[in-house]
Write a protein that holds these residues in place. Structure first.
Motif, mmCIF file in Angstrom:
data_model
loop_
_atom_site.group_PDB
_atom_site.id
_atom_site.type_symbol
_atom_site.label_atom_id
_atom_site.label_comp_id
_atom_site.label_asym_id
_atom_site.label_seq_id
_atom_site.Cartn_x
_atom_site.Cartn_y
_atom_site.Cartn_z
ATOM 1 N N ALA A 307 57.891 -28.868 81.278
ATOM 2 C CA ALA A 307 57.347 -27.994 80.234
ATOM 3 C C ALA A 307 56.449 -28.769 79.294
ATOM 4 N N HIS A 308 56.872 -30.005 78.959
ATOM 5 C CA HIS A 308 56.028 -30.832 78.087
ATOM 6 C C HIS A 308 54.707 -31.167 78.771
ATOM 7 N N GLN A 309 54.783 -31.466 80.075
ATOM 8 C CA GLN A 309 53.548 -31.752 80.801
ATOM 9 C C GLN A 309 52.639 -30.526 80.855
ATOM 10 N N LEU A 310 53.244 -29.355 81.080
ATOM 11 C CA LEU A 310 52.434 -28.137 81.115
ATOM 12 C C LEU A 310 51.800 -27.847 79.762
ATOM 13 N N ARG A 311 52.607 -28.036 78.677
ATOM 14 C CA ARG A 311 52.039 -27.814 77.346
ATOM 15 C C ARG A 311 50.932 -28.815 77.052
ATOM 16 N N SER A 312 51.147 -30.077 77.498
ATOM 17 C CA SER A 312 50.103 -31.083 77.275
ATOM 18 C C SER A 312 48.833 -30.729 78.042
ATOM 19 N N ALA A 313 49.037 -30.254 79.313
ATOM 20 C CA ALA A 313 47.868 -29.869 80.094
ATOM 21 C C ALA A 313 47.172 -28.656 79.472
ATOM 22 N N ALA A 314 47.964 -27.674 79.032
ATOM 23 C CA ALA A 314 47.365 -26.494 78.395
ATOM 24 C C ALA A 314 46.658 -26.865 77.103
ATOM 25 N N ARG A 315 47.279 -27.760 76.327
ATOM 26 C CA ARG A 315 46.619 -28.205 75.084
ATOM 27 C C ARG A 315 45.328 -28.951 75.404
ATOM 28 N N GLY A 316 45.368 -29.777 76.476
ATOM 29 C CA GLY A 316 44.148 -30.472 76.874
ATOM 30 C C GLY A 316 43.060 -29.501 77.283
ATOM 31 N N ASN A 317 43.444 -28.450 78.039
ATOM 32 C CA ASN A 317 42.462 -27.435 78.419
ATOM 33 C C ASN A 317 41.913 -26.705 77.195
ATOM 34 N N LEU A 318 42.812 -26.446 76.236
ATOM 35 C CA LEU A 318 42.376 -25.768 75.015
ATOM 36 C C LEU A 318 41.404 -26.640 74.226
ATOM 37 N N GLN A 319 41.729 -27.924 74.128
ATOM 38 C CA GLN A 319 40.823 -28.825 73.429
ATOM 39 C C GLN A 319 39.486 -28.944 74.152
ATOM 40 N N ALA A 320 39.546 -29.016 75.510
ATOM 41 C CA ALA A 320 38.294 -29.082 76.260
ATOM 42 C C ALA A 320 37.470 -27.810 76.059
ATOM 43 N N ASP A 321 38.160 -26.660 76.026
ATOM 44 C CA ASP A 321 37.457 -25.404 75.794
ATOM 45 C C ASP A 321 36.806 -25.377 74.413
ATOM 46 N N GLU A 322 37.557 -25.846 73.390
ATOM 47 C CA GLU A 322 36.997 -25.877 72.043
ATOM 48 C C GLU A 322 35.832 -26.854 71.948
ATOM 49 N N ASN A 323 35.959 -27.992 72.619
ATOM 50 C CA ASN A 323 34.856 -28.959 72.608
ATOM 51 C C ASN A 323 33.628 -28.383 73.295
ATOM 52 N N GLN A 324 33.851 -27.660 74.403
ATOM 53 C CA GLN A 324 32.729 -27.043 75.092
ATOM 54 C C GLN A 324 32.084 -25.964 74.221
ATOM 55 N N ARG A 325 32.930 -25.200 73.536
ATOM 56 C CA ARG A 325 32.395 -24.182 72.621
ATOM 57 C C ARG A 325 31.586 -24.852 71.500
ATOM 58 N N ARG A 326 32.144 -25.941 70.962
ATOM 59 C CA ARG A 326 31.446 -26.629 69.879
ATOM 60 C C ARG A 326 30.089 -27.157 70.359
ATOM 61 N N HIS A 327 30.088 -27.747 71.563
ATOM 62 C CA HIS A 327 28.839 -28.274 72.107
ATOM 63 C C HIS A 327 27.826 -27.154 72.367
ATOM 64 N N LEU A 328 28.325 -26.035 72.946
ATOM 65 C CA LEU A 328 27.424 -24.922 73.220
ATOM 66 C C LEU A 328 26.897 -24.310 71.926
ATOM 67 N N ALA A 329 27.760 -24.222 70.914
ATOM 68 C CA ALA A 329 27.315 -23.688 69.622
ATOM 69 C C ALA A 329 26.244 -24.581 69.004
ATOM 70 N N ALA A 330 26.450 -25.896 69.112
ATOM 71 C CA ALA A 330 25.452 -26.819 68.560
ATOM 72 C C ALA A 330 24.119 -26.694 69.297
ATOM 73 N N GLU A 331 24.180 -26.568 70.622
ATOM 74 C CA GLU A 331 22.940 -26.439 71.397
ATOM 75 C C GLU A 331 22.221 -25.133 71.047
ATOM 76 N N LEU A 332 22.975 -24.029 70.959
ATOM 77 C CA LEU A 332 22.336 -22.758 70.616
ATOM 78 C C LEU A 332 21.737 -22.801 69.206
ATOM 79 N N HIS A 333 22.470 -23.423 68.286
ATOM 80 C CA HIS A 333 21.964 -23.499 66.910
ATOM 81 C C HIS A 333 20.705 -24.350 66.835
ATOM 82 N N ASP A 334 20.747 -25.482 67.560
ATOM 83 C CA ASP A 334 19.595 -26.387 67.472
ATOM 84 C C ASP A 334 18.386 -25.853 68.221
ATOM 85 N N GLU A 335 18.610 -25.303 69.405
ATOM 86 C CA GLU A 335 17.485 -24.875 70.228
ATOM 87 C C GLU A 335 17.052 -23.447 69.887
#
Length: 532
Positions: A307-335
């Motif tokens: 369960a801890h491994q699954l939560r860690s993996a899910a948290r990692g996916n969530l962080q990756a998703d947020e980082n991707q959103r942040r990067h995409l938001a920055a690109e849309l804002h800048d471009e």
């Protein structure tokens, strides 16, 4: 290590010779209420295969013939045949029939002890009844009281012989005893049984009624061994105690014990075997429960790790998703944002010439389209990564940010109750709280047909862990009886909470939808304090 049981030789002549030797050794112990050879016969027929019974019964016939001839054959060959032949044959027939009905030579449970003791009673009754019938037919009948006395003596002596000998034979031939248990049994024998025999000797030297009291007192070690070592200990203690009483009576010259004393021994011995068997069964059950608990504990620890491994993996996916959103938001804002600004600048510069050419309405349309594009871009950027969360912080973003604008635009009243310090929470938890409120408010606007939306957030610390309790509700139409297929709003919220190790509870109230969410921060509050 375990003490292995003795193995009987796979040879009829050897078994017959051994049985003959044991019969001759036990014959001198025969007393009016004490028939150990009878118990030897019962145990031998119970524990050996049927194919060897002829050798055993033949060896017994040889032994009894030799003993009768040594005594001068007082009743002749006919009397010898009447006295000695029917009893073994009746016992063999009865045991053959009982073994056909799955009689097992085991004392591991109270049920097995009861089954064996009932079988003993049946066999003893059958052999005694045959003896009584032959005695009544071939001999001059005496008084009824004498006949009853003889039958009672036979019943008691046969039962005691089986009670003392058969458990010992089962222990030696059918069970395994661990070395530690054997050492404990020997130690208790020296520390308990030996002093008990000394006390028995001292009390038996006194005048009556101390000898009767000594017989009762001698059974106390039997109960102790039954509690301590199960039916094996009870069996050994009963044999030693009984032999001790007999030896003391013979050595001190006391009058032989009455039938009541031996009846007490039979009843107490049976109860001790039952008690010892129940103790063994309870001990085995406790050991199995302990082993099962150990196994379940290991399984639970493994499940916790997974369960801890699954939560860690899910948290990692969530962080990756947020980082991707942040990067995409920055690109849309800048471009895209800069391009819209550049277009608006060029349109403004060309506005005078368009006015001179009579095309002022075109510049107005272009500016309106660009303004619409900018608003749409802002909404998209806010969905991808709420800038207000980074600029204003969690509490102000929830109270004054785009969520309030969304609800007010939809004509809904927005009530907030915000308590606690968001700095206790890690960044993932703060982002999750904002996303959950944003998704719930969006669902209320799109589907609930509600007039108000309430948000309560409490942030605190318990046992060194930062907690956030989120309560969201609206007064709309509530959830339908069947949720539409393909809808990912509530499921996405549930998955987000699960990935952070929180608890998600949906209450479909009559007046709307009610969500209660508990989140635990992944970072210790003291660590966050040092970071800040």
């Amino acid at each position: 290590m375990r003490l292995k049981p003795f193995h009987l030789p796979d040879s009829g002549p050897l078994l017959g010779a051994g049985y003959l030797l044991l019969w001759l050794l036990l014959w001198p112990t025969v007393q009016p209420y004490w028939m150990l050879p009878y118990g030897l016969r019962f145990g031998a027929l119970l524990l050996t295969p049927l194919r060897y019974w002829g050798w055993l019964l033949g060896a017994e016939l040889v032994a009894t013939t030799g003993i009768s001839m040594a005594e001068g054959m007082p009743e002749g060959w006919i009397g010898f045949a009447i006295d000695e032949l029917p009893e073994p044959l009746v016992m063999a027939s009865g045991l053959w029939l009982l073994r056909r009905f799955n009689l097992h030579a085991s004392l591991n449970s109270p049920q097995e002890v009861t089954q064996l003791m009932l079988s003993v009673v049946l066999i003893v009754t059958a052999t005694t009844a045959v003896d009584a019938a032959l005695l009544g037919l071939l001999r001059t009948p005496g008084s009824p009281d004498l006949m009853l006395s003889v039958l009672g003596e036979a019943l008691l002596s046969h039962y005691l012989g089986i009670l003392l000998i058969v458990p010992l034979m089962i222990m030696l031939l059918r069970t395994r005893l661990a070395d530690r248990a054997m050492a404990s049994l020997l130690r208790d024998g020296l520390m308990v049984m030996l002093p008990s025999m000394v006390i028995l000797l001292l009390l038996s030297e006194q005048a009556a009624p101390q000898p009767q009291f000594a017989r009762v007192l001698s059974l106390a070690p039997v109960l102790f061994f039954a509690f301590r070592h199960g039916w094996r200990g009870a069996s050994l203690a009963m044999i030693i105690s009984s032999l001790g009483m007999t030896i003391v009576e013979q050595c001190l010259g006391h009058a032989p014990a009455s039938a009541a004393a031996y009846l007490f021994l039979a009843v107490a011995g049976t109860g001790a075997l039952m008690l010892g068997s129940a103790t063994d069964a309870l001990r085995r059950s406790s050991e199995r429960v302990a082993e099962q608990n150990i196994y379940l504990g290991a399984v639970n620890r493994r499940l916790d790790q997974l369960a801890h491994q699954l939560r860690s993996a899910a948290r990692g996916n969530l962080q990756a998703d947020e980082n991707q959103r942040r990067h995409l938001a920055a690109e849309l804002h800048d471009e895209l944002g800069q391009n819209i600004t550049a277009i608006q600048t060029h349109v403004k510069l060309a506005q005078a010439r368009l006015h001179q050419a009579g095309m002022e309405d075109i510049s107005t349309s272009i500016n309106a389209i660009l303004a619409h594009m900018r608003r749409a871009l802002h909404r998209l950027l806010d969905d991808l990564r709420p800038a207000v969360l980074d600029e204003f912080g969690l509490l102000r973003a929830l109270d004054e940010g785009p969520i309030r604008d969304l609800l007010n635009t939809a004509g809904m009243t927005y009530h907030t109750e915000l308590h606690g310090d968001p700095r206790l929470l890690d960044d993932d938890t703060r982002t999750a709280i904002y996303r959950l409120v944003q998704e719930s408010a969006t669902n209320a606007v799109k589907h609930a047909q509600a007039s108000e939306f309430r948000l309560r957030l409490r942030i605190g610390e318990r046992q060194g862990i930062a907690l956030a309790l989120l309560d969201l509700r609206d007064n709309g139409a509530g959830l339908p009886s069947r949720l539409p297929r393909g809808g990912r709003g509530l499921q996405g919220m549930r998955d987000r909470v699960t990935s952070l190790g929180g608890q998600f509870r949906l209450r479909a109230d009559h007046s709307g939808v009610h969500l209660r969410i508990l989140l635990r921060s992944n970072t210790h509050p003291a660590d966050l304090g040092r970071q800040n």
